[in-house]
Each structure stands twice: as C-alpha cells, then as structure tokens.
Design a protein around this motif. Structure first.
Motif, PDB file in Angstrom:
ATOM      1  N   PRO A  80      29.365 -42.235  36.193  1.00 25.84           N
ATOM      2  CA  PRO A  80      30.052 -41.075  35.619  1.00 25.84           C
ATOM      3  C   PRO A  80      29.060 -39.930  35.463  1.00 25.84           C
ATOM      4  CG  PRO A  80      30.607 -43.073  34.405  1.00 25.84           C
ATOM      5  CD  PRO A  80      29.504 -43.447  35.361  1.00 25.84           C
ATOM      6  N   SER A  81      29.512 -38.712  35.680  1.00 24.70           N
ATOM      7  CA  SER A  81      28.597 -37.568  35.729  1.00 24.70           C
ATOM      8  C   SER A  81      27.768 -37.412  34.462  1.00 24.70           C
ATOM      9  CB  SER A  81      29.380 -36.279  35.996  1.00 24.70           C
ATOM     10  OG  SER A  81      30.345 -36.069  34.979  1.00 24.70           O
ATOM     11  N   VAL A  82      28.352 -37.698  33.310  1.00 21.99           N
ATOM     12  CA  VAL A  82      27.619 -37.527  32.062  1.00 21.99           C
ATOM     13  C   VAL A  82      26.446 -38.498  31.977  1.00 21.99           C
ATOM     14  CG1 VAL A  82      29.106 -39.125  30.765  1.00 21.99           C
ATOM     15  CG2 VAL A  82      27.847 -37.310  29.558  1.00 21.99           C
ATOM     16  N   ARG A 113      25.119 -39.950  34.870  1.00 25.15           N
ATOM     17  CA  ARG A 113      24.280 -39.696  36.040  1.00 25.15           C
ATOM     18  C   ARG A 113      23.157 -38.718  35.707  1.00 25.15           C
ATOM     19  NH1 ARG A 113      27.644 -37.064  39.627  1.00 25.15           N
ATOM     20  NH2 ARG A 113      28.852 -39.003  39.650  1.00 25.15           N
ATOM     21  N   ARG A 114      23.449 -37.766  34.834  1.00 27.92           N
ATOM     22  CA  ARG A 114      22.420 -36.792  34.446  1.00 27.92           C
ATOM     23  C   ARG A 114      21.270 -37.452  33.697  1.00 27.92           C
ATOM     24  NH1 ARG A 114      27.104 -33.514  33.576  1.00 27.92           N
ATOM     25  NH2 ARG A 114      27.159 -34.059  31.364  1.00 27.92           N
TER      26      ARG A 114
END
Length: 381
Positions: free
Chosen positions: A50-52, A54-55
């Motif tokens: 999930p992008s949150v 992945r950061r």
C-alpha cells in the motif's frame, strides 16, 4: 518490559525533554518457502505494498531484502503498532510473489542470485569491494535515538562502547548458514567483519575529530563516502540521531521494542553521564573486538566480557541485569520500566532468536521447519 522503536529524530533538541525520540529500521529476507533459498523479488514486493507503507520501505543491496522504516516515535506503544503494521503488510506483499518475509539476521540456506540492483552506487560498491559485496544477504535492526547535538552524539557513542556487546548478544538471531549451524549465535556479525567500515566505534574527541577521521578514510578509498561508516554506533549520516546498528533483525516486533527501549535508555543514561562529567571507561580496541566476537558466538547462552572490569567473563544474563540496573532511571523517566521487565522475563524464558531456532532444529532436523516458524514469528503478534 519496554516496547518501542526509533528511526529518525525531529530537528528540535529532544535531550532535555521527558522522552527522547526513537525510530527503527528493520531489514528482512525474502525466502522461497519450498527451498529456503533467498528469493530475489524485492522489487515486486515493494511494488504491491500500500502506498502509505511503500513510502516507509527501501530496497537494499540484495534483491532478496526489504527494509521497513518507522516514523519518529516518542511512545513505545506507537512504535510497536508501526512495527507490527509494517511486518504484516510486507508479509502479505511477499506472499503475493510466492515468497515469505522472514526476520533472520543472515542467509540461512543460499542466495542463488547475488547481482545488485541496477543503481550507480550499488555498482560502485561491487567494483570497489568485489566478492565481499556479493556475500549472501544480511539483515540488521538499526535503532535511532534523537540527539541533534553532534558533539554530544559523538561523545555518547564513545560511552556506549562498553555496553554494545550486551545489546548484540540480546539480538542474536542468525545461527544458520548453508543450512547448518555455524556454532555462532549471530553469524551475521561474523560475516559483516569482511567489510572495512564495520566494527566497534572508535573513540573520538569531538564531532570535528569524527568528521576529519571519516574524511581521511574516504580519501584512502576504504570507504566510498561517509554513509559507508557502519560502526556499531554512529551519529547518523541522515538524521540528527545516534544510530545503533549492532543487532541482528529481531524475530518478533516485541523483541525489537525491547531492544529499542534499552537502547533509548542507554543513550539517555550516557547523556546524563556526559553532562555530569562522569569518566569514560577506557577499553583497548582489541579487547572490545573480542567482546563483540564473544557476544556473536554465545548470544545469551554463555558468558560475555565485562569490559568495565578489563575483560572478565561473566554469565550473560548477569550482564543483562547490570545493563538494566544501569539504565533503570532512564527507563523510569520514559515510563518504560514495567514493559522492559516483562519482556526480559519473556526473553529469559524463550531465549534469543538463535536459541529458538536451534530448539526447533534439534527437534525436527529440518531447516525449513525453522524458517517456517521464523516466518510465523515475523508477522504474528
């Protein structure tokens, strides 16, 4: 017992606050569930996070590794929540590629594919260090504690030297290599000594002295840049923190929280000692290296070197008890003492990650059974 983790620190001076900031970086292996071999699928795993989350992930020198990084924390409960979330999400992402996410300090079976990601810095590392840069993957736990004053951070690292072998023993979680027991609780620690920038932190008089020494090492070519200072404790090259990087990645999030809590308390205690003008323990570098070798070999199942007494061997758990007694005022100040006491009782009953692996292997004679249990511990809380 304590539970908490640090990765970066804020820009403000936190050393006079009730809580020092914390942050944690955890490196994990991606393993084939059938063979136990390292699986070079890190790009695919990170792509499906999930992008949150992945950061807060990073690619490493090996395609079979993924690193997860917490945000800045002051509360151990907050840190634990992030660690568990990152492990579960990374584990789920690994499953989509057919791999397992495993918290283990060294490659337990084999790494068939040792090429590095196609990035200029990684290519430069391979050119500079040759086969050393192509060793099987190793995974550590790096704990950051906010100390924005770099002179103070350097002096804190000097004071930490006598205690870091105890921290190393607590985190020992890599007894196997090539599918067999190496006789060491932390084989990762042994493998890492092949790198010229790894080892006990030298003693420095100031941040200027530290910077001048690092610059000289870069000039010699033994290090590519200042980010390749991999000493067991250092002023972070990226954040205003003291970064302790002596430990193997821990099997469970609770193990990591315990280690992070103790490291934060150690840093806080060393700050107190520095400000009080307490003398710094003098240790010969060769004896300090020997203490780290013994910690890597024994874990908590034997004896460790008491560097404060010039190299006397003492039961490992006796050294742990003295560490806790030394930092207990800082644990109390941070509200962490009860959690640390409880988690240490669990660790005393269960053993280190290395001891847990060896028990399963003794019972099953199957390295894949060991790795399956490690995969379970990695994501289940």
């Amino acid at each position: 017992m304590v539970t908490s983790y640090p990765v970066a620190a804020t820009g403000r001076d936190t050393t006079d606050q009730h809580h020092l900031t914390l942050g944690v970086e955890e490196e994990f292996l991606l393993l084939d569930p059938d063979t136990g071999r390292n699986a070079p699928v890190a790009d695919d795993v990170i792509a499906v996070l999930p992008s949150v989350v992945r950061r807060q992930s990073r690619l490493e020198l090996r395609r079979s590794m993924v690193e997860m990084v917490t945000s800045v924390c002051t509360d151990l409960g907050q840190l634990r929540e992030q660690l568990i979330r990152h492990r579960r999400m990374a584990g789920a992402a690994a499953a989509t590629t057919g791999a397992r996410l495993v918290a283990v300090g060294a490659t337990p079976v084999d790494e068939p594919q040792c090429d590095v990601p196609d990035q200029p810095r990684y290519r430069d590392i391979v050119r500079r260090y040759g086969p050393v840069a192509l060793d099987p993957a190793l995974c550590g736990c790096h704990v950051h504690v906010g100390v924005p004053d770099r002179d103070l951070a350097v002096r804190v690292c000097d004071r930490l030297r006598v205690w870091l072998p105890v921290v190393q023993a607590l985190t020992a979680n890599s007894p196997f290599s090539a599918g067999t027991d190496t006789g060491h609780a932390s084989w990762r620690s042994v493998q890492l000594t092949r790198w010229p920038g790894v080892g006990p932190t030298p003693s420095f008089a100031s941040a200027d002295d530290y910077d001048a020494t690092v610059a000289a090492l870069v000039t010699t070519g033994v290090m590519i840049d200042d980010a390749m200072v991999y000493w067991y404790a250092r002023p972070s090259a990226t954040y205003p923190t003291v970064e302790v990087r002596v430990g193997d990645v821990c099997p469970t999030a609770d193990d990591t929280v315990l280690v992070a809590a103790l490291i934060r308390a150690l840093v806080a205690t060393m700050i107190d000692d520095e400000r009080a003008g307490a003398p710094v323990e003098s240790v010969r570098d060769c004896v300090l290296s020997a203490a780290h070798w013994r910690a890597a070999h024994e874990g908590l199942d034997g004896t460790l070197v008491d560097l404060r007494l010039g190299g006397v061997l003492r039961p490992a758990w006796e050294m742990v008890d003295e560490l806790v007694a030394t930092v207990s005022p800082a644990l109390l100040r941070h509200g962490d003492i009860e959690l640390v006491v409880a988690q240490l009782a669990r660790l005393r009953a269960q053993g280190t990650g290395a001891a847990r692996q060896r028990r399963i292997h003794a019972r099953t004679q199957d390295i894949n059974a060991v790795l399956a249990d490690l995969a379970r511990q990695t994501i289940e809380q």
